[in-house]
Each structure stands twice: as structure tokens, then as C-alpha cells.
Design a protein around this motif. Structure first.
Motif, PDB file in Angstrom:
ATOM      1  N   ALA A  79       1.009  -1.060   0.222  1.00  7.54           N
ATOM      2  CA  ALA A  79       0.100   0.041   0.146  1.00  7.54           C
ATOM      3  C   ALA A  79       0.986   1.244  -0.086  1.00  7.54           C
ATOM      4  O   ALA A  79       0.457   2.283  -0.649  1.00  7.54           O
ATOM      5  CB  ALA A  79      -0.786   0.127   1.235  1.00  7.54           C
ATOM      6  N   LEU A 105     -13.606  -4.037   0.276  1.00  4.43           N
ATOM      7  CA  LEU A 105     -14.544  -3.657   1.513  1.00  4.43           C
ATOM      8  C   LEU A 105     -16.076  -3.842   1.260  1.00  4.43           C
ATOM      9  O   LEU A 105     -16.769  -4.021   2.075  1.00  4.43           O
ATOM     10  CB  LEU A 105     -13.974  -2.326   1.912  1.00  4.43           C
ATOM     11  CG  LEU A 105     -12.876  -1.949   2.515  1.00  4.43           C
ATOM     12  CD1 LEU A 105     -12.502  -0.471   2.600  1.00  4.43           C
ATOM     13  CD2 LEU A 105     -12.777  -2.636   3.541  1.00  4.43           C
ATOM     14  N   TYR A 143      -7.204  -1.266   4.654  1.00  6.06           N
ATOM     15  CA  TYR A 143      -7.088  -0.604   5.722  1.00  6.06           C
ATOM     16  C   TYR A 143      -5.558  -0.050   6.055  1.00  6.06           C
ATOM     17  O   TYR A 143      -5.340   0.919   6.951  1.00  6.06           O
ATOM     18  CB  TYR A 143      -7.104  -1.782   6.990  1.00  6.06           C
ATOM     19  CG  TYR A 143      -8.520  -2.251   7.163  1.00  6.06           C
ATOM     20  CD1 TYR A 143      -9.639  -1.722   7.836  1.00  6.06           C
ATOM     21  CD2 TYR A 143      -8.714  -3.579   6.324  1.00  6.06           C
ATOM     22  CE1 TYR A 143     -10.798  -2.344   7.803  1.00  6.06           C
ATOM     23  CE2 TYR A 143     -10.299  -4.031   6.313  1.00  6.06           C
ATOM     24  CZ  TYR A 143     -11.156  -3.386   6.885  1.00  6.06           C
ATOM     25  OH  TYR A 143     -12.383  -3.771   7.059  1.00  6.06           O
ATOM     26  N   TRP A 145      -4.166   1.070   3.188  1.00 11.74           N
ATOM     27  CA  TRP A 145      -4.023   2.276   2.059  1.00 11.74           C
ATOM     28  C   TRP A 145      -4.535   3.664   2.850  1.00 11.74           C
ATOM     29  O   TRP A 145      -3.934   4.622   2.518  1.00 11.74           O
ATOM     30  CB  TRP A 145      -5.125   1.836   1.377  1.00 11.74           C
ATOM     31  CG  TRP A 145      -5.476   2.863   0.094  1.00 11.74           C
ATOM     32  CD1 TRP A 145      -6.405   3.574  -0.163  1.00 11.74           C
ATOM     33  CD2 TRP A 145      -4.538   3.172  -0.960  1.00 11.74           C
ATOM     34  NE1 TRP A 145      -6.279   4.458  -1.275  1.00 11.74           N
ATOM     35  CE2 TRP A 145      -5.224   4.209  -1.729  1.00 11.74           C
ATOM     36  CE3 TRP A 145      -3.435   2.362  -1.420  1.00 11.74           C
ATOM     37  CZ2 TRP A 145      -4.559   4.565  -2.897  1.00 11.74           C
ATOM     38  CZ3 TRP A 145      -2.880   3.129  -2.659  1.00 11.74           C
ATOM     39  CH2 TRP A 145      -3.479   4.090  -3.521  1.00 11.74           C
ATOM     40  N   PHE A 192      -2.951  -1.830  12.496  1.00 12.99           N
ATOM     41  CA  PHE A 192      -4.403  -2.261  12.448  1.00 12.99           C
ATOM     42  C   PHE A 192      -4.542  -3.308  11.495  1.00 12.99           C
ATOM     43  O   PHE A 192      -5.412  -4.289  11.607  1.00 12.99           O
ATOM     44  CB  PHE A 192      -5.019  -1.014  11.541  1.00 12.99           C
ATOM     45  CG  PHE A 192      -6.435  -0.456  11.652  1.00 12.99           C
ATOM     46  CD1 PHE A 192      -7.344  -1.334  12.514  1.00 12.99           C
ATOM     47  CD2 PHE A 192      -7.083   0.282  10.756  1.00 12.99           C
ATOM     48  CE1 PHE A 192      -8.560  -1.062  12.705  1.00 12.99           C
ATOM     49  CE2 PHE A 192      -8.219   0.420  10.986  1.00 12.99           C
ATOM     50  CZ  PHE A 192      -9.083  -0.208  11.810  1.00 12.99           C
ATOM     51  N   GLU A 262     -12.773   4.721  10.772  1.00 14.10           N
ATOM     52  CA  GLU A 262     -14.131   4.310  10.450  1.00 14.10           C
ATOM     53  C   GLU A 262     -14.835   5.058   9.357  1.00 14.10           C
ATOM     54  O   GLU A 262     -15.421   4.324   8.364  1.00 14.10           O
ATOM     55  CB  GLU A 262     -15.063   4.257  11.893  1.00 14.10           C
ATOM     56  CG  GLU A 262     -16.040   3.525  11.743  1.00 14.10           C
ATOM     57  CD  GLU A 262     -15.892   2.133  11.031  1.00 14.10           C
ATOM     58  OE1 GLU A 262     -16.611   1.802  10.070  1.00 14.10           O
ATOM     59  OE2 GLU A 262     -14.725   1.504  11.372  1.00 14.10           O
ATOM     60  N   ARG A 265     -13.440   3.788   6.144  1.00 11.45           N
ATOM     61  CA  ARG A 265     -13.536   2.614   5.511  1.00 11.45           C
ATOM     62  C   ARG A 265     -14.945   2.366   5.201  1.00 11.45           C
ATOM     63  O   ARG A 265     -15.336   1.549   4.558  1.00 11.45           O
ATOM     64  CB  ARG A 265     -13.157   1.587   6.660  1.00 11.45           C
ATOM     65  CG  ARG A 265     -14.252   1.359   7.768  1.00 11.45           C
ATOM     66  CD  ARG A 265     -14.057   0.083   8.481  1.00 11.45           C
ATOM     67  NE  ARG A 265     -13.933  -1.008   7.348  1.00 11.45           N
ATOM     68  CZ  ARG A 265     -15.025  -1.828   7.086  1.00 11.45           C
ATOM     69  NH1 ARG A 265     -16.002  -1.522   7.630  1.00 11.45           N
ATOM     70  NH2 ARG A 265     -14.943  -2.741   6.032  1.00 11.45           N
TER      71      ARG A 265
ATOM     72  N   LEU C  14       1.024  -3.497  -5.904  1.00 10.38           N
ATOM     73  CA  LEU C  14      -0.536  -3.338  -5.535  1.00 10.38           C
ATOM     74  C   LEU C  14      -1.295  -3.638  -6.520  1.00 10.38           C
ATOM     75  O   LEU C  14      -2.225  -4.355  -6.570  1.00 10.38           O
ATOM     76  CB  LEU C  14      -0.792  -1.726  -5.017  1.00 10.38           C
ATOM     77  CG  LEU C  14      -2.101  -1.285  -4.879  1.00 10.38           C
ATOM     78  CD1 LEU C  14      -2.554  -2.140  -3.494  1.00 10.38           C
ATOM     79  CD2 LEU C  14      -1.962   0.056  -4.551  1.00 10.38           C
ATOM     80  N   LEU C 159     -19.045   4.119  15.768  1.00  9.90           N
ATOM     81  CA  LEU C 159     -18.065   4.738  15.140  1.00  9.90           C
ATOM     82  C   LEU C 159     -18.209   5.500  13.995  1.00  9.90           C
ATOM     83  O   LEU C 159     -17.806   6.793  13.814  1.00  9.90           O
ATOM     84  CB  LEU C 159     -16.791   3.719  15.006  1.00  9.90           C
ATOM     85  CG  LEU C 159     -16.100   3.030  16.157  1.00  9.90           C
ATOM     86  CD1 LEU C 159     -15.410   2.148  15.984  1.00  9.90           C
ATOM     87  CD2 LEU C 159     -15.820   3.987  17.355  1.00  9.90           C
TER      88      LEU C 159
END
Ligand SMILES: Nc1ncnc2c1ncn2[C@@H]1O[C@H](COP(=O)(O)OP(=O)(O)O)[C@@H](O)[C@H]1O
Ligand SMILES: [Mg+2]
Lengths: 268, 364, 278
Positions: A79, A105, A143, A145, A192, A262, A265, C14, C159
Motif C-alpha cells: 500500500a 471492503l 486498511y 491504504w 491495524f 471508520e 472505511r 499493488l 464509530l
């Protein structure tokens, strides 16, 4: 917002509800009884002893740790290299490229598991470590990135220019100026992705084999088969490691990072 | 709206603490109907806190707030009938200009037709007629300012509270909006309580100024009185430049006092305010434009001999820094067209002031 | 720092990983259309929808995921608000939310087994109180699944909403009140509309996660109350039918995206309207 006693009670209840099952697992791991129960009754460490005496469990722990460490290292590196180019070169379709990076995601994990299984099959890696690793890298790259891209965007290019005006050559600038300024983003990405990989279970279910099983998957299998409190002891080890990494993140970066990540994402 | 004869907004001995820190320390203030009153003071002196207590966003630890004579100390902000213009404007980003202005009317369930009329009127008033459908983020800084004003004025507040609303604008726009704001206040007859840390802004706009320092009001007076007759050292120094001379009262005789001033090595005579006693410690404040060279004519109450250290031309005035008896004096002389500056650095001068041009400040 | 042409090489790893993912994705979709003779067919889909039990599973998946999302929103919103408006240090509140969120799903679900099981904590407690004679059936049904899924995924909701609240200027609330709006009106007219981006993105994530869950529904729902995730797992590891699992994976993804993508567009529209909100 109307803020009443009822609202406060609800909030307090939720804030107790969230850690409750974990606390209960941890506490019941110290039971001396032969079956899982809460409250645990007489205390003992026998289930930890059993865990430490079992090569299978220990092997899974090692697999999980190595897998998480490698996945974190690879996805952060990949990343980082990609983001370096992405943030500093203009190219057509840059927005589309970012959507692509974040694509994993927006897949439900059960579907992602099937995709990854197919992928492992293409290389003959079904049920083997490389398949797990590849899947974990793909899943954790998004995550890594976001924190890296945002720290690259925040980086003031004039600091690099200042260094160069003082006579520093590009590689020296990169080592002494760029990299240190990016450190928070890189640390966030590493820790993370480590946590996500270490705790991942749904997708891993499709990729483990008789010789390689991660700790969460082995726990899952055992819960289905038995009520032995050894599961609670092992879960406690898993919780402890997660807590450790979270504390590290809090120390190094601060927990508010999760609130921002959060928002980041959010799928495509 | 009920109107009563007394002050429209009053604070009585109000105090506010944040932890161990006293942000507002026993402030009493009464705002007259229709006036433009400014709270002026350095940043952190408690202006915002004072305004927020008036609006009901903070509750005082001690003291009373009254609006139209009624005690509102425990009344929530939405029942106070006050307007508030925030430092950051706080325009609703999800609403258009028109919807922002309509907000207070909708809450009050004003009939649609009347709403439309009042929105249009108030947008017109602030020079934004025809902008109702625009989104807030499409507007310039000055235009947003006007939307915030229109939104607060359309509900016809008993008092409009403004917390440094011009702080974020550049100087030119700021000057222009100062004039507009003052004009708006006079045309609508609304009572304004305005907060700023900029003394020039306060002097141009206000009917009266309350100078605040460390949570207290040091002086509340007409704008001109604040400048000409500062009552405390702080006020004298905060508003404009001044030359301060510490001294003590040697004697009081009828309406006249003799003041010993060690820095001069002499004593001066001047009119004595009531209550001044021999032995009191005092200071004299002399504005730079109230100093003059002795050579200009006789009649000076006191004189000092000094040397010009530096001079600058400041548009309407020449300003000089003079070193005299080990201290610095500021002197401002009107600039005459086509004349060179009267002094050059290094010149020896004799300067002083006329007795009526010094202000006596009691130390306490 | 300036890069030369060679810089593009840095992108290579990537790009390779992403390419691999896309290829696998294509292969999966392809195999879901696979016929015996290599000609794409809709057979597998037709057979899926022809089976009553599969359709039931699909419907249950939508229903459970929807309910999970709604409950998460209902309890997550006030929590996010309380955390955002908490005076003083927020760290401890954040720990209470973030730590459970990061602990493995398996462990948390296991905790719920200990609590909800027939001989679990809750039934033991109720029995001790004398409220119930026979243990309540809290597990191996939809109730258990929803409780577990809400627990596992509602931190995402909290969150996401908190992220918006933390950037919400307090003066907007105050402006609303100074204009005469009481607490309820301020909530309805200012706070709620401004929090929509967080609500929408939280909804997207929770819904997505809930549709794709396997571990929690399997452990708390058992084999009777199946969701698509558990069904896929079964097809794969008990029946070893990869094409059918692939078909279900595509259906699962489609049902998730049918909700998530429109919400994503809505979220972007709402956010654009709120531009300059800070
Ligand atoms: N909510 C608060 N909590 C703690 N301290 C505060 C708070 N609000 C203001 N203060 C402190 O009170 C003092 C006065 O603040 P304020 O009224 O905002 O000053 P001003 O508007 O004159 O600059 C400042 O020192 C400020 O730091
Ligand atoms: Mg202020």
C-alpha cells in the motif's frame, strides 16, 4: 437532542453490553470445573496448562501470529509503495484506481471467502499457508491504504524542498524527512492490519487445511464440538494480544484514529 | 412584544467559573433600549462567556440576568427572545440561505405568507435580496456574514448579541461591514451588544463601550469618554497609545490638586476629581496628540527635555519617539501639507502638556 | 520528491494483488454460470430459486441483516451522541467501544454462548430469581443470531456516527436554540439531518457485514435457522459443491450491493449538500 434519564440508561447499558461477553469468557477461563460455566466457581489455571501442553493449539497460535505479522508487513509495504505514486503522480482514472483498492471492503465476508478459495485453488494453495497469506493481504490492503494516503496527503512537500535546498540528495531526503513524517500513518497501518488479520475468521474458514489452521478458526471448530473451558483460556490469550496491540496504538497514535478510520472505511 | 421602561438587558453581579478559573468576576451591566453597546477587551477576558450567559448557553454561578425586566437566569436559550451572531457564524450547512433565515420563523409557527414576506424583507435589509435559493457554501465570507445577521434579525430579537462577527474577514471588508452593521442597527432600532477585541472597531461603531479585563468591567462609558477620560491604567493603555506618569497627590485645595511626579522631578497642578485626598497614589495619562513642543506657545502645565529617537509619518500625523529623563514619550503632531517633518532624529526638544489635556487616574 | 518513469514500478505489487483479486472474482462469477458443456447458463440460479428452503434462507438473511442494522442504529446513535458530548476525556468510553470491536468475532460469539445457552448465565440467573422454570430458548433461533450480530457489528455504527458528531460544531445547536428551537426541534431540524452521512455509512457497513456473517449465525443459530453465509459454508464443506456455493456467493453479493450501492450514492449526495459543514 432530548436527553433524558432513559437515554442515559440506554447508553450505560450498551457500554456494559459491549465488553460483557468478553469479560465473561475471560473470567470463566479460570474455572476448575470440567465444563464451561459462569460464575467460574473454584479458580484454577488448569485450562491454561492444557493449552500450553497441546502442540495443536500452540501451532495455531504460531500460525496466526506469523500470518498476521506477514500480512501486516506485506499489505503496508504494498500500500505504501502504491500510495507514494498515487499521491504524487497524476494519472487518468486515479479515482477509479482508489475505488479498486477499496473494493474488497464492499463484499460480504462469506462471498469473499468463496472468492479467495477459488483464488487459492488457481495456485494449488488450497488449505495451505500461502493461500491464507494472499487472502489476508488482499483483505487488509484497504486498511493500510487509508492511513498511509492521508499521511502522504498531509505531508507538506515544501519540507522536502527545504531539505533539498539545504543540499540533501533525494534518497537522503526520503530517509531523513519523508519517512519520519509518514511514521504515524505507517504505524497505524501496520498495527491495524495486524489486528484485523490476527482476529479474522470468516474468510479464513475457507482457506485453512489439515496442516494449517489459525487460532480463531480452531476455536470456532472446537466450540462446535465441545464445551471444554480450554476454549475460554485460549480466547483469553487472543483477547490479551488484541488488548496489547490496542494499547500500543493508543500510546503511539491515540484511539480517536479508529473514529476517523471508520469514516474512511466507508465502501466505495 | 412587551416593552418595559427600564433596561432591555441587565446583568447583576454575575460570576462564572471554569474549574478554578474565574472567567467572569462580578459583572454588572445594563443595556439601554436601542443602543449599540460594545464589550471590548483583550482575548480571554471573558467577553464571550458574558455574552453566552446573556444568551443562556452558560449559566452563571452567581448573579442574575434580566431581559425586559424579567429574571431569565434559569430560562433556556430557546425561550429568551434574543438573537445571537456567532463568531464562526454557525450557518446551517444543510439549508439554503432562505431556509436558514426561515428557521426561527418556522419554529415560531409563523404563517407561510408572513414568513415569506419577512424573509424577503430581512434579506433585502442586509443586501441579499434574490439570494434565498443559494446554498451557504456558495457564498463569500461577507455574504455569509449577512445571512447570519438576517437570520438573527428576522425573529425581531429584544437584543442582538454579536460575538466578534467580523473577526475572520480581511481589513477592507471588515471596515465596510462595520459601517453596514452600524447602519442596520440604526435603521432597525435593534439593541446591539457587540463583542470585539479591536479597539478601533469599538470606537467607530459603539454608542457605549464596556472595557473588560480579567473578567471585570473596568469602565463603561461613551466611546469618546473612554478615549478622553480613561478611569483606569488598563483602559488608558488598552485604548490607543498614551504616556503615563505615576505620582502622588501632594495637596488638595478646593477644586485643585498638586501632584508630585517623580519622573518629572516636579509637581503639576490640575483639577481634582471629587474624593481625591492628599497622599493618594495616582497616574496621569497624556495622549500622544496632547503632548506638544514648548516652542509652540506658553501655558504648559509641565515640561520635559528630551531627544528625538525616531519619527514616522502616519498619514495625518507625524509620530515621534522621544527619550526624556530615562523614559520614552510618544508625541503626535498634525502633519501639514507640503511641510517637512518638524523634527529629525537626534534633535533636542522641550515637550509638555496643557493642564486640561491630562487625565488623572486613581491607582487602586 | 519527484519521480521518474521508473516510479510506476512501485505501483506494480499493488496492481498485481488487485489484478489477482479481480481475476478471481471473474472466475467465481463465471463458475456460477457454468454449464456442463462450458456454455454459460442460468441453471444454477434457476435451481437456487426453485428450492423453497434456499429462498427461505435468502429471505431470512435479508430480514436478520435488516433487523440487526435497525437495532444497531437505535442503540448506536444515542451512544455516539453521548460519547461525542461527553465532557472530559473520551478515552475510556472509546476503549469500551473499540476493544470489543477488535476482539475476534469467534471469542465474542463464544461469550454469547456462555450467556445465552440453556445452562448459560442468563437462564441460571432467571432460574435463581424463580422467573422461569424451564430454561428460555435464547439460542439456536433468530433472537440469538440478532443479539450476537448486533453485538458484533454495532460498534461499526457507533464509530461511523461518532465520526460525524466529532466534527459537528456545537455552535450549530446553539444557533438553533437561540432562534427559538427547543431540544426536540433542534434534534429534528439540525442534528439529525447533519448526522445523516454517518447514519448512512454506518447502515451500509452493518448491513453488509451482517449479510455476510458465518460464525455468529452458525454458532448462535445452529443448522436450522440458516443464513446465506452459513448455507454457503455448508455447501462448500459438507456437500463440496463449489459451483453452487459460487452461485450463492454471487446472490449474496448482489443482495448486499443492492442495498449498499444506492446508500453509497445517497450518502455522497447528502455529503455534497453538507459541504462546508465544519
Ligand atoms: N468552556 C470553558 N471551559 C474552560 N474554560 C473556558 C471555557 N470557556 C471559556 N473559558 C476560559 O475563560 C476565559 C474567558 O474566555 P472567553 O469568554 O471566551 O474570552 P474572550 O471571548 O474575551 O476572548 C478564557 O481564559 C477561556 O480559556
Ligand atoms: Mg471570544
Amino acid at each position: 437532542m432530548p436527553w433524558t434519564a432513559a437515554g442515559r440508561t440506554l447508553v450505560a447499558a450498551v457500554l456494559l453490553f459491549l465488553p460483557a461477553p468478553i469479560v465473561i469468557v475471560v473470567m470463566s477461563s479460570f474455572t476448575a470445573r470440567g465444563y464451561i460455566s459462569f460464575p467460574p466457581g473454584e479458580l484454577s489455571l488448569r485450562w491454561y496448562a492444557e493449552f500450553l501442553a497441546s502442540p495443536d493449539w500452540l501451532m495455531s497460535l504460531v500460525v496466526s501470529l506469523v500470518l498476521a505479522a506477514l500480512a501486516a508487513a506485506f499489505s503496508t509495504l504494498i500500500a505504501f509503495l502504491g500510495a507514494l505514486v498515487f499521491t504524487r503522480k497524476r494519472f487518468p482514472g486515479a479515482a477509479g484506481f482508489e475505488t479498486l483498492v477499496l473494493l474488497p471492503l464492499i463484499f460480504p465476508h462469506a462471498a469473499l471467502g468463496v472468492v479467495m478459495l477459488g483464488m487459492a485453488g488457481m495456485f494449488g494453495w488450497t488449505g495451505r499457508f500461502p493461500g491464507l497469506l494472499l487472502a489476508h493481504v488482499i483483505m487488509t490492503v484497504p486498511y493500510a491504504w487509508r492511513p498511509i494516503v492521508s499521511s502522504l496527503r498531509k505531508l507538506d512537500l515544501s519540507t522536502e524542498e527545504a531539505a533539498m535546498s539545504l543540499g540533501a540528495r533525494p534518497l537522503y531526503v526520503f530517509r531523513r524527512v519523508t519517512l519520519p513524517l509518514l511514521r504515524p500513518g505507517l504505524v497505524t497501518a501496520l498495527l491495524f492490519t495486524f489486528i484485523i488479520s490476527f482476529d479474522e475468521v470468516t474468510v479464513s474458514l475457507f482457506l485453512v487445511g489439515p496442516d494449517v489452521t489459525t487460532l480463531p478458526v480452531r476455536i470456532f471448530a472446537h466450540i462446535q464440538d465441545s464445551g471444554s473451558p480450554v476454549i475460554a483460556a485460549i480466547s483469553t490469550v487472543l483477547v490479551a494480544l488484541t488488548v496489547l496491540v490496542v494499547l500500543l496504538l493508543d500510546r503511539l497514535i491515540g484511539l480517536e484514529l479508529f473514529v476517523e478510520s471508520e469514516q474512511r472505511r466507508r465502501p466505495a | 412584544m412587551t416593552t418595559h421602561a427600564g433596561p432591555v438587558l441587565e446583568a447583576l453581579d454575575v460570576e462564572k467559573n471554569f474549574g478554578a478559573f474565574r472567567a467572569v468576576d462580578g459583572v454588572s451591566l445594563s443595556v439601554r433600549r436601542g443602543e449599540f453597546l460594545t464589550l471590548l477587551g483583550p482575548s480571554g477576558c471573558g467577553k464571550t462567556t458574558m455574552l453566552r450567559m446573556a444568551a443562556g448557553f452558560e449559566s452563571p454561578d452567581r448573579g442574575t440576568i434580566r431581559i425586559e425586566g424579567a429574571d431569565v437566569t434559569g430560562v433556556p436559550p430557546y425561550s429568551r427572545q434574543l438573537g445571537f451572531v456567532f463568531q464562526n457564524l454557525a450557518l446551517f450547512p444543510h439549508l439554503t440561505v432562505g431556509e436558514n433565515v426561515a428557521f426561527g420563523l418556522e419554529v415560531r409557527k409563523v404563517a407561510r405568507a408572513e414568513q415569506a414576506r419577512r424573509i424577503e424583507d430581512s434579506l433585502q435589509l442586509v443586501g441579499l435580496a434574490g439570494h434565498a435559493a443559494r446554498r451557504v457554501h456558495e457564498l463569500s465570507g461577507g455574504q455569509r456574514q449577512r445571512v447570519a445577521l438576517a437570520r438573527a434579525l428576522v425573529i425581531r430579537p429584544a437584543v442582538l448579541l454579536l460575538d466578534e462577527p467580523l473577526g475572520a474577514l480581511d481589513l477592507k471588508l471588515r471596515r465596510q461591514l462595520q459601517l453596514e452593521l452600524k447602519g442596520l442597527q440604526q435603521r432597525t432600532g435593534t439593541t446591539f451588544v457587540f463583542v470585539t477585541h479591536d479597539q478601533e472597531e469599538a470606537l467607530t461603531m459603539s454608542d457605549r463601550i464596556a472595557v473588560m479585563n480579567e473578567g471585570r468591567i473596568e469602565q463603561l462609558d461613551d466611546a469618546s469618554a473612554i478615549y478622553d477620560r480613561p478611569r483606569t491604567r488598563f483602559v488608558a493603555q488598552f485604548i490607543g497609545d498614551t504616556n503615563l506618569f505615576d505620582g502622588s497627590v501632594a495637596a488638595v485645595d478646593g477644586g485643585e490638586a498638586r501632584i508630585d511626579i517623580p519622573a518629572l522631578g516636579a509637581s503639576v497642578a490640575m483639577a481634582a476629581p471629587a474624593g481625591l485626598l492628599a497622599g493618594d497614589r495616582v497616574a496621569l495619562s497624556v495622549r500622544p496628540e496632547n503632548l506638544r513642543p514648548a516652542a509652540d506657545g506658553p501655558g504648559l502645565a509641565a515640561t520635559l527635555h528630551g531627544r528625538v529617537a525616531a519619527g514616522v509619518y502616519a498619514g495625518t500625523h507625524h509620530r515621534f519617539r522621544i527619550e526624556a529623563r530615562g523614559r520614552e514619550l510618544l508625541l503626535a503632531l498634525p502633519a501639514r501639507p507640503d511641510r517637512p517633518p518638524p523634527f529629525a532624529p537626534g534633535d533636542e526638544v522641550e515637550v509638555g502638556w496643557d493642564a486640561s489635556r491630562a487625565t488623572l487616574i486613581k491607582a487602586n | 520528491m519527484r519521480f521518474g518513469r521508473l516510479a510506476w514500478l512501485l505501483m506494480l505489487p499493488l496492481a498485481a494483488v488487485l489484478g489477482l483479486f479481480l481475476v478471481s472474482l471473474g472466475a467465481l462469477v463465471w463458475s456460477s454460470f457454468a454449464g456442463a458443456d462450458g456454455v454459460p447458463k442460468l441453471d444454477l440460479y434457476a435451481r437456487f430459486f426453485a428450492r423453497r428452503d434456499y429462498v427461505d434462507v435468502l429471505v431470512r438473511t435479508l430480514w436478520v441483516a435488516g433487523l440487526t442494522t435497525l437495532v444497531s442504529l437505535a442503540i448506536g446513535y444515542p451512544v455516539a451522541w453521548a460519547v461525542a458530548r461527553h465532557k472530559g476525556r473520551r478515552d475510556w468510553l472509546l476503549v469500551l467501544i473499540i476493544l470489543p470491536w477488535l476482539v475476534s468475532v469467534v471469542v465474542r460469539t463464544y461469550g454469547w454462548i456462555v450467556i445465552l445457552g440453556n445452562r448459560g448465565l442468563l437462564n441460571a440467573f432467571l432460574g435463581w430469581l424463580g422467573v422461569v422454570d424451564t430454561p428460555l430458548k435464547l439460542m439456536f433461533n433468530t433472537t440469538g443470531i440478532v443479539i450476537g450480530l448486533v453485538h458484533v457489528f454495532c460498534p461499526f455504527m457507533i464509530l461511523a456516527i461518532l465520526a460525524v458528531f466529532l466534527h459537528l460544531e456545537r455552535s450549530l445547536e446553539e444557533a438553533s436554540m437561540s432562534l427559538g428551537a427547543g431540544p426536540w426541534q433542534t434534534f429534528r431540524k439540525v442534528i439529525w439531518p447533519l448526522s445523516l452521512p454517518g447514519v448512512i455509512s454506518g447502515t451500509m457497513i452493518v448491513y453488509l457485514m451482517a449479510t455476510g456473517a458465518i460464525v455468529t449465525p452458525l454458532l448462535l443459530g445452529g443448522l436450522r435457522d440458516r443464513m446465506l453465509g452459513t448455507q454457503i459454508y455448508q455447501e462448500m464443506f459438507q456437500v463440496f459443491d463449489f459451483p453452487r456455493a459460487a452461485t450463492m456467493a454471487v446472490i449474496l453479493t448482489a443482495t448486499a450491493l443492492a442495498v449498499v450501492l444506492p446508500l453509497g450514492m445517497l450518502e455522497r449526495r447528502v455529503s455534497r449538500n453538507l459541504k462546508g459543514a465544519s
